[in-house]
Design a protein around this motif. Structure first.
Motif, PDB file in Angstrom:
ATOM      1  N   ILE A 267      28.097  36.974  32.227  1.00  0.00           N
ATOM      2  CA  ILE A 267      29.521  36.946  31.824  1.00  0.00           C
ATOM      3  C   ILE A 267      31.053  36.310  32.052  1.00  0.00           C
ATOM      4  O   ILE A 267      30.815  34.752  32.437  1.00  0.00           O
ATOM      5  N   ALA A 268      31.492  36.769  31.144  1.00  0.00           N
ATOM      6  CA  ALA A 268      32.696  35.412  30.436  1.00  0.00           C
ATOM      7  C   ALA A 268      33.753  35.709  31.057  1.00  0.00           C
ATOM      8  O   ALA A 268      34.665  35.248  31.421  1.00  0.00           O
ATOM      9  N   VAL A 269      34.227  37.182  31.723  1.00  0.00           N
ATOM     10  CA  VAL A 269      35.417  36.913  32.821  1.00  0.00           C
ATOM     11  C   VAL A 269      35.513  38.045  33.799  1.00  0.00           C
ATOM     12  O   VAL A 269      34.272  38.959  33.832  1.00  0.00           O
ATOM     13  N   ILE A 270      35.744  37.787  34.697  1.00  0.00           N
ATOM     14  CA  ILE A 270      35.773  38.048  35.865  1.00  0.00           C
ATOM     15  C   ILE A 270      37.577  38.842  36.239  1.00  0.00           C
ATOM     16  O   ILE A 270      38.142  37.946  36.787  1.00  0.00           O
ATOM     17  N   ASP A 271      38.095  40.335  36.567  1.00  0.00           N
ATOM     18  CA  ASP A 271      39.383  39.777  36.996  1.00  0.00           C
ATOM     19  C   ASP A 271      38.756  40.872  37.905  1.00  0.00           C
ATOM     20  O   ASP A 271      38.583  41.669  38.090  1.00  0.00           O
ATOM     21  N   ILE A 272      39.294  40.343  39.829  1.00  0.00           N
ATOM     22  CA  ILE A 272      39.874  40.799  40.899  1.00  0.00           C
ATOM     23  C   ILE A 272      40.958  41.166  41.086  1.00  0.00           C
ATOM     24  O   ILE A 272      42.048  40.600  40.978  1.00  0.00           O
ATOM     25  N   VAL A 273      40.965  42.790  41.170  1.00  0.00           N
ATOM     26  CA  VAL A 273      41.994  43.424  41.829  1.00  0.00           C
ATOM     27  C   VAL A 273      42.409  43.353  43.076  1.00  0.00           C
ATOM     28  O   VAL A 273      41.740  44.106  43.834  1.00  0.00           O
ATOM     29  N   THR A 274      43.224  43.194  44.125  1.00  0.00           N
ATOM     30  CA  THR A 274      42.962  43.072  45.817  1.00  0.00           C
ATOM     31  C   THR A 274      44.692  43.787  46.558  1.00  0.00           C
ATOM     32  O   THR A 274      44.481  43.917  47.163  1.00  0.00           O
ATOM     33  N   ASP A 275      45.748  43.649  45.184  1.00  0.00           N
ATOM     34  CA  ASP A 275      46.764  44.207  45.644  1.00  0.00           C
ATOM     35  C   ASP A 275      46.760  45.893  46.119  1.00  0.00           C
ATOM     36  O   ASP A 275      46.271  46.313  45.116  1.00  0.00           O
ATOM     37  N   PRO A 276      47.052  46.097  47.398  1.00  0.00           N
ATOM     38  CA  PRO A 276      46.940  47.433  47.283  1.00  0.00           C
ATOM     39  C   PRO A 276      47.255  48.746  46.636  1.00  0.00           C
ATOM     40  O   PRO A 276      46.648  49.747  46.297  1.00  0.00           O
ATOM     41  N   GLU A 277      48.663  48.957  46.030  1.00  0.00           N
ATOM     42  CA  GLU A 277      48.960  49.974  45.500  1.00  0.00           C
ATOM     43  C   GLU A 277      48.348  49.767  44.139  1.00  0.00           C
ATOM     44  O   GLU A 277      48.585  50.947  43.519  1.00  0.00           O
ATOM     45  N   LYS A 278      47.888  48.356  43.244  1.00  0.00           N
ATOM     46  CA  LYS A 278      47.533  48.483  41.283  1.00  0.00           C
ATOM     47  C   LYS A 278      46.034  48.641  42.141  1.00  0.00           C
ATOM     48  O   LYS A 278      45.681  49.549  41.441  1.00  0.00           O
ATOM     49  N   VAL A 279      45.026  48.733  43.363  1.00  0.00           N
ATOM     50  CA  VAL A 279      44.167  49.474  43.390  1.00  0.00           C
ATOM     51  C   VAL A 279      44.041  50.802  43.182  1.00  0.00           C
ATOM     52  O   VAL A 279      43.362  51.697  42.898  1.00  0.00           O
ATOM     53  N   ALA A 280      45.151  51.466  44.217  1.00  0.00           N
ATOM     54  CA  ALA A 280      45.217  52.654  44.775  1.00  0.00           C
ATOM     55  C   ALA A 280      45.215  53.228  43.135  1.00  0.00           C
ATOM     56  O   ALA A 280      45.578  54.763  43.326  1.00  0.00           O
TER      57      ALA A 280
END
Length: 287
Positions: A267-280
């Motif tokens: 794995i070279a890049v991990i993108d993490i999304v936690t913002d509720p609106e973005k996740v939705a």
């Protein structure tokens, strides 16, 4: 009959309209510079703030002026990122952010390419800016030189060094089954708190990005990941907007996501999304 004049647009509205006409290109520049949609939006917003406080009469070429401003903002952000590269990986508290346009992000991802984003992370901030602005957006070296504080010849050399490294970048693994195996192994290692297994799954120069932090290096990323084993119990393998990843499911809905970019079997890049609106806004499909 008296003279009639068409109603004139408010100066602020006119300036905002002109700025909006440049926004897609500015966001594309910032996204290629930073590799993060959330940070790109922040950089573009900062450019609008500076424009709104500038004297429009002194701006002869608005597009060039805005590109220069965004370039300088991104350069500062990259330098700041380098100075805080050892920050712990944050998979917890969501940070509010402007939701990006999914269609625009898809176009950006296609044009940049995963391998390019990976290798850009290895460049110095000045090299990255020179390469992106010149090779991807045809900005003259004279303008780039003013941004990085060097001569045009030095700016040309920065882009040349970056170009050589980009050309030598390994291609990301395109085998979906193979990617899924590595992603599942990553999830299992996080659940078990197996630090050594995580390090073996990560590229030595892995980059983990969330809305609130950027972490680089296999040891730092693995350390952060193992501290969130309690979250992993709720995580499930998933495709996130068609990309191999993991989704944290709470009450039957995704609460946060991780997506992976692979080089070889790591794995070279991990993108993490936690913002509720973005996740939705994401298309999350459990697999």
């Amino acid at each position: 009959m008296g003279d009639f004049e068409f109603p004139r647009q408010n100066n602020g509205e006119f300036l905002a309209a002109r700025f909006e006409s440049h926004r897609p290109r500015l966001r594309a520049v910032a996204h290629r510079m930073l590799g993060s949609a959330a940070e790109a939006d922040d950089a573009v917003q900062e450019a609008w703030f500076r424009l709104s406080h500038a004297d429009p009469e002194q701006v002869e070429n608005l597009g060039g002026w805005l590109t220069t401003v965004v370039g300088r903002v991104c350069l500062d952000m990259l330098r700041s990122r380098k100075s805080r590269a050892e920050e712990p990986l944050d998979l917890g508290t969501p940070v509010p952010a402007t939701a990006p346009d999914p269609e625009q992000d898809a176009l950006l991802a296609d044009s940049v390419g995963a391998a390019l984003l990976v290798v850009l992370e290895t460049l110095t901030p000045a090299e990255r800016l020179a390469f992106v602005l010149h090779d991807l957006f045809a900005v003259p070296f004279e303008e780039i030189a003013s941004i990085v504080g060097r001569t045009p010849t030095a700016a040309r050399q920065l882009a040349s060094r970056a170009r050589r490294r980009v050309r030598g970048a390994p291609a990301p693994d395109a085998d979906l089954v193979r990617r899924r195996v590595v992603a599942d192994a990553f999830l299992a290692a996080v659940r078990e708190g197996d630090f050594d297994a995580l390090v073996k799954l990560l590229d030595p120069d892995v980059v983990a990005r969330s809305e609130g932090a950027v972490t680089t290096g296999a040891v730092a990323v693995a350390t952060g990941a193992t501290s969130f084993a309690h979250f992993a119990a709720l995580a499930r393998p998933a495709l996130v907007d068609g990309v191999t990843g993991i989704a944290l499911i709470v009450d039957g809905r995704p609460e946060r996501t991780l997506t992976f970019t692979f080089v070889g079997d790591r794995i070279a890049v991990i993108d993490i999304v936690t913002d509720p609106e973005k996740v939705a806004s994401l298309d999350v499909r459990l697999v």
